[in-house]
Structures are given as structure tokens and as C-alpha cells.
Design a protein around this motif. Structure first.
Motif, PDB file in Angstrom:
ATOM      1  N   LEU A  88      -5.065 -24.131  19.633  1.00 11.94           N
ATOM      2  CA  LEU A  88      -5.395 -25.207  18.701  1.00 11.94           C
ATOM      3  C   LEU A  88      -6.700 -25.913  19.049  1.00 11.94           C
ATOM      4  O   LEU A  88      -7.471 -26.289  18.157  1.00 11.94           O
TER       5      LEU A  88
ATOM      6  N   VAL B  41      -7.109 -18.848  13.897  1.00 16.70           N
ATOM      7  CA  VAL B  41      -6.480 -20.082  13.407  1.00 16.70           C
ATOM      8  C   VAL B  41      -7.526 -20.996  12.778  1.00 16.70           C
ATOM      9  O   VAL B  41      -7.311 -21.565  11.694  1.00 16.70           O
ATOM     10  N   ARG B  42      -8.657 -21.145  13.450  1.00 16.17           N
ATOM     11  CA  ARG B  42      -9.706 -22.034  12.945  1.00 16.17           C
ATOM     12  C   ARG B  42     -10.228 -21.563  11.592  1.00 16.17           C
ATOM     13  O   ARG B  42     -10.330 -22.352  10.646  1.00 16.17           O
TER      14      ARG B  42
ATOM     15  N   LEU C 111      -7.591 -22.042   8.804  1.00 12.56           N
ATOM     16  CA  LEU C 111      -7.479 -23.424   8.350  1.00 12.56           C
ATOM     17  C   LEU C 111      -8.675 -23.830   7.492  1.00 12.56           C
ATOM     18  O   LEU C 111      -8.518 -24.577   6.514  1.00 12.56           O
TER      19      LEU C 111
ATOM     20  N   VAL D 182       1.819 -26.161   5.807  1.00  6.30           N
ATOM     21  CA  VAL D 182       0.954 -25.694   6.894  1.00  6.30           C
ATOM     22  C   VAL D 182       0.274 -26.874   7.575  1.00  6.30           C
ATOM     23  O   VAL D 182       0.215 -26.954   8.813  1.00  6.30           O
ATOM     24  N   PHE D 183      -0.248 -27.823   6.788  1.00  2.95           N
ATOM     25  CA  PHE D 183      -0.937 -28.976   7.367  1.00  2.95           C
ATOM     26  C   PHE D 183       0.024 -29.891   8.129  1.00  2.95           C
ATOM     27  O   PHE D 183      -0.340 -30.469   9.149  1.00  2.95           O
TER      28      PHE D 183
ATOM     29  N   GLU E 110       0.725 -28.134  11.389  1.00  3.23           N
ATOM     30  CA  GLU E 110      -0.444 -28.261  12.269  1.00  3.23           C
ATOM     31  C   GLU E 110      -0.478 -29.636  12.931  1.00  3.23           C
ATOM     32  O   GLU E 110      -0.721 -29.758  14.135  1.00  3.23           O
ATOM     33  N   TYR E 111      -0.218 -30.681  12.135  1.00  2.10           N
ATOM     34  CA  TYR E 111      -0.259 -32.043  12.667  1.00  2.10           C
ATOM     35  C   TYR E 111       0.822 -32.238  13.728  1.00  2.10           C
ATOM     36  O   TYR E 111       0.571 -32.818  14.794  1.00  2.10           O
TER      37      TYR E 111
ATOM     38  N   ARG F 136      -0.137 -30.393  16.932  1.00  2.00           N
ATOM     39  CA  ARG F 136      -1.214 -31.084  17.664  1.00  2.00           C
ATOM     40  C   ARG F 136      -0.662 -32.309  18.392  1.00  2.00           C
ATOM     41  O   ARG F 136      -1.114 -32.626  19.496  1.00  2.00           O
TER      42      ARG F 136
ATOM     43  N   ASP G 229      -6.108 -35.490  10.223  1.00  2.00           N
ATOM     44  CA  ASP G 229      -5.020 -34.508  10.120  1.00  2.00           C
ATOM     45  C   ASP G 229      -3.807 -35.113   9.422  1.00  2.00           C
ATOM     46  O   ASP G 229      -3.132 -34.432   8.636  1.00  2.00           O
TER      47      ASP G 229
END
Length: 432
Positions: A14, A27-28, A31, A68-69, A72-73, A76, A107
């Protein structure tokens, strides 16, 4: 222990740290594509014809992106306590401190639309549309240039505030004068100074809608002067931002270059000013995929830093891959022996090259620097640092393969004792 390993791997992916460069890049880029797709979908959803024809599909795509977001949050936040500045605060406080950082707030903004859709489907339509478009801010995390621009604006905030005050002062003065001159002839269009401010803003910014124009000769003269002043006034903040942005880019590149030089064992005991002097000697070199960077048998008179891409170093009994931020050929600067390995670009590469001749010229001008470097080289030789082809012990550790050589019962002889030349390669085929 297994959970800690998974958490560490997740953090490296991440945050783009460690050796998992490929996974992090995937991944980057995934996104980034998802963010751009979401912005396009949010715009298309406002077109009635498209909304009626593809409404269901658009909503499903938006929901999937929202999940997905959110994931991700949450992930993280889960690895937030592994960030070096936050580790000392413990698992709870480190996550709370991370949650209020600008990147984490952005995010969260990217994750909020899904929560609003699930819990407030009818009351938050406008808010959801705005938040979806604000996902564009997430690109700042993956764009060094955009982060540099934001940093440049933040650093020059006082100068920008000063230029804004000058512009506002000119607008206020022009509006007041134009109100006094034009009010009697155009009482409807210049009813107050506020109406004059509207005219002054459109004139200073050189927009000039044409709905409010001076009709008296004196008013036209004042309008002409304000138009000419507008070019200079608008150029003032633009010049401030442009110079600050260029300075920020230069500073960032210098810091990256300086840090790469400073981590080389041969230079690690030097002062910051001395490392900076060496960093100034670096020359940029671009190599296409498959191109030869150094060939076996060449004089090893250069050291290489990988600023972007990956290289393949073919040693007699091993093939080593080094990626962005790595270096190789450190001892070549001092020894200048024959190369015993072939180095090719595994993909398109951007390299920084330090030539031995340039370093020696610098050492001739600075006796203290020369003594430090030669003493370090002598100490490393006396300590018996292994040299395998192009790589010293520390350089092999970058690729994580040194242990395979260190633990072997017999190691290949790369240099003969008589003439310090490479011995014949017994295994011409590199191991893939």
C-alpha cells in the motif's frame, strides 16, 4: 507471527516500500484507473439520456468502486501503526493520528459516497455527486508532480496572499472610480460600488463579458488602464507559483539523489556537504529495455544509481535483479578492474552515473575528502568484503540474494591473484 508478516507485506504494497515493487505498482495503477473511471461515471450520470439508458449499470459500477475505496481506507488504517513516525503512539493513537492526516482525509472522502448511498439513499444525492468528483483529489497521493505543486503553493502562501491583496486593492479602487464616473450615465448597471466590483473583476481578469461597459470617454480611458494593469496583476501570482514549483521539483530531485548517494557504504561517513558535492557529479542516462549498460571485460570505471526501472546483472552463477533506488559498481570507482558481469536493462531505465574520473578530480581538489574515501575503501578491503562480479556485499543484500553465496561451500573465483583479471566463466549460461 503469520499475521505480522501479512500486515508488513500489506503495508509495503500500500505504501510502496520494501521489495514488493511489482505488487505495489499494480495496486497503484489499478487505483488510478479506478479513480479516473469514477470521475467519468460521475459526469456521465448527470446526462439524462445516458442515465436513463445505463442507469442500472452505472449505479452498480459506482457501488463496486465504492466498496474498493472503503476497503482501501480500512486497510490503510489497519497498517497505520507501521508508519515510522507513528509507531511510538501505539495501535490506537497511531491510527487516530493517521486518520487526521490530509491523505487519510482524502481517502475517507473517497469512501463516503458508498456510505451515503447505503444509509441515506434519497437525502444525499447532491452530496454524493460532489464527493464522487472529489475522488479526483486521491490522485495527489500517486502524482509526485501534483504533490509538489500543492507544496509549492503552501510554501508561497504569504507571497500569494500579498499579491492577492494587491489585486483586490486595484479592483476596489477601479470599481470605486468607475462607479463615480459612470453612475449618472448608467444608474442601472453601476447602481453601487458592488456592481462596479463585478465590472472590475471581469476587466482585470481580461474576461470582459460585455454586459457592463463604460460609455463615457473618461470611463473608457479608465477601463483601458485597468485592462492593461490586469495582465501584470494576473501574471504576479502565476510567476510566484511557477518559480516555487520549479524550486520544489529541483529540491525533490536533489533530495532523492542525495539520499541515494548517502546510503552507499563508501560514502556513508561523509558530511552532508561532501555528499552533495558528489551528487552534483551524477549524469543522467536512459537505457531502453534490453540495452547493455555494461559488458563483461569492460573497464569498471563507473558507478550506477537506478532512479527508475530495473536492471539485470548476470553473474557467473547467479542473475541478480536490482530495482529503483538501488546502486551497483561502488568499488569500481576505486579499483577500476575489469568487469566480470554483464549488466542489461530489464525494462526501460533511468540511471544516474558517477564516473571514476570525475570523482578522482573532486578528490584531487579536496584532500580531506580524498582521505576519507580512500580510508574507507582500504578498511573495506582489509575487512574482507566479498566482491561478486559487479556487486559488493551491501549491493547484493539489496536484491536479497547474498545469503545464497555466503552459505555456499565453495564460492566462484572472480579475480586471479596474479594479474587481478577475471578468470574464465565456467557457466556461460546465466541462470534465470
Amino acid at each position: 507471527m503469520h499475521e505480522e508478516g501479512f500486515k508488513r507485506a500489506l503495508y509495503e504494497v500500500l505504501e510502496d516500500t520494501g521489495k514488493r515493487k511489482l505488487a505495489s505498482r499494480v495496486v497503484r495503477q489499478g487505483l488510478i484507473v479506478l479513480i479516473l473511471v469514477n470521475i467519468v461515471l460521475a459526469i456521465l450520470e448527470t446526462v439524462p439520456e445516458i442515465r436513463e439508458f445505463l442507469g442500472t449499470h452505472l449505479r452498480l459500477l459506482q457501488l463496486a468502486s465504492g466498496f474498493v475505496f472503503v476497503i482501501e481506507y480500512v486497510l490503510r488504517l489497519y497498517v497505520a501503526d507501521l508508519h515510522p513516525p507513528l509507531r511510538r503512539y501505539g495501535p490506537v493513537w497511531s491510527r487516530l493520528r493517521y486518520a487526521v492526516q490530509p491523505d487519510a482525509v482524502v481517502d475517507l472522502i473517497g469512501a463516503l459516497p458508498l456510505l451515503f448511498v447505503l444509509f441515506l439513499p434519497n437525502q444525499a444525492v447532491t452530496v454524493v455527486i460532489i464527493l464522487r468528483l472529489l475522488r479526483f483529489l486521491k490522485l495527489a497521493r500517486y502524482s509526485p508532480a501534483l504533490r509538489s505543486l500543492i507544496s509549492a503553493v503552501a510554501n508561497e502562501r504569504r507571497a500569494l496572499l500579498g499579491s492577492s491583496m494587491i489585486i483586490f486593492g486595484v479592483i476596489l479602487l477601479a470599481a470605486t472610480v468607475m462607479y463615480l464616473v459612470e453612475h449618472d450615465d448608467q444608474p442601472e448597471k453601476f447602481r453601487s460600488i458592488l456592481h462596479g466590483i463585478y465590472w472590475a473583476i471581469t476587466t482585470v481578469t481580461t474576461v470582459g463579458y460585455g454586459d457592463v461597459v463604460p460609455v463615457t470617454n473618461l470611463g473608457k480611458m479608465i477601463g483601458g488602464v485597468v485592462m492593461l494593469m490586469g495582465y501584470g496583476l494576473i501574471a504576479l501570482p502565476v510567476g510566484i507559483i511557477a518559480s516555487a514549483f520549479a524550486r520544489e521539483i529541483h529540491s525533490r530531485d536533489f533530495v532523492v539523489t542525495w539520499s541515494m548517494v548517502a546510503r552507499v557504504p563508501l560514502f556513508e561517513d561523509l558530511k552532508a556537504a561532501e555528499v552533495a558535492e558528489i551528487a552534483k557529479l551524477l549524469q543522467a542516462q536512459s537505457v531502453r529495455k534490453g540495452g547493455t549498460i555494461a559488458d563483461r571485460g569492460d573497464v569498471a570505471d563507473k558507478m550506477y544509481f537506478i532512479s527508475d526501472g530495473e536492471v539485470e546483472i548476470r553473474l557467473p552463477h547467479e542473475t541478480v535483479y536490482l530495482g529503483e533506488g538501488s546502486f551497483f559498481g561502488e568499488l569500481a570507482l576505486i579499483n577500476q578492474t575489469r568487469r566480470t558481469a554483464k549488466v542489461i536493462a530489464y525494462c526501460d531505465c533511468q540511471l544516474l552515473v558517477l564516473e571514476a574520473e570525475a570523482l578522482h578530480n573532486l578528490m584531487e581538489r579536496d584532500a580531506a575528502l580524498a582521505k576519507k574515501i580512500t580510508d574507507e575503501a582500504r578498511e573495506r578491503a582489509e575487512a574482507g568484503k566479498k566482491v561478486l562480479g559487479e556487486l559488493a556485499e551491501e549491493e547484493l543484500e539489496q536484491a536479497g540474494v547474498f545469503g545464497s553465496f555466503e552459505d555456499a561451500e565453495s564460492e566462484p573465483e572472480l579475480f586471479s591473484e596474479e594479474d587481478d583479471k577475471p578468470v574464465e566463466d565456467t557457466d556461460p549460461e546465466p541462470r534465470q
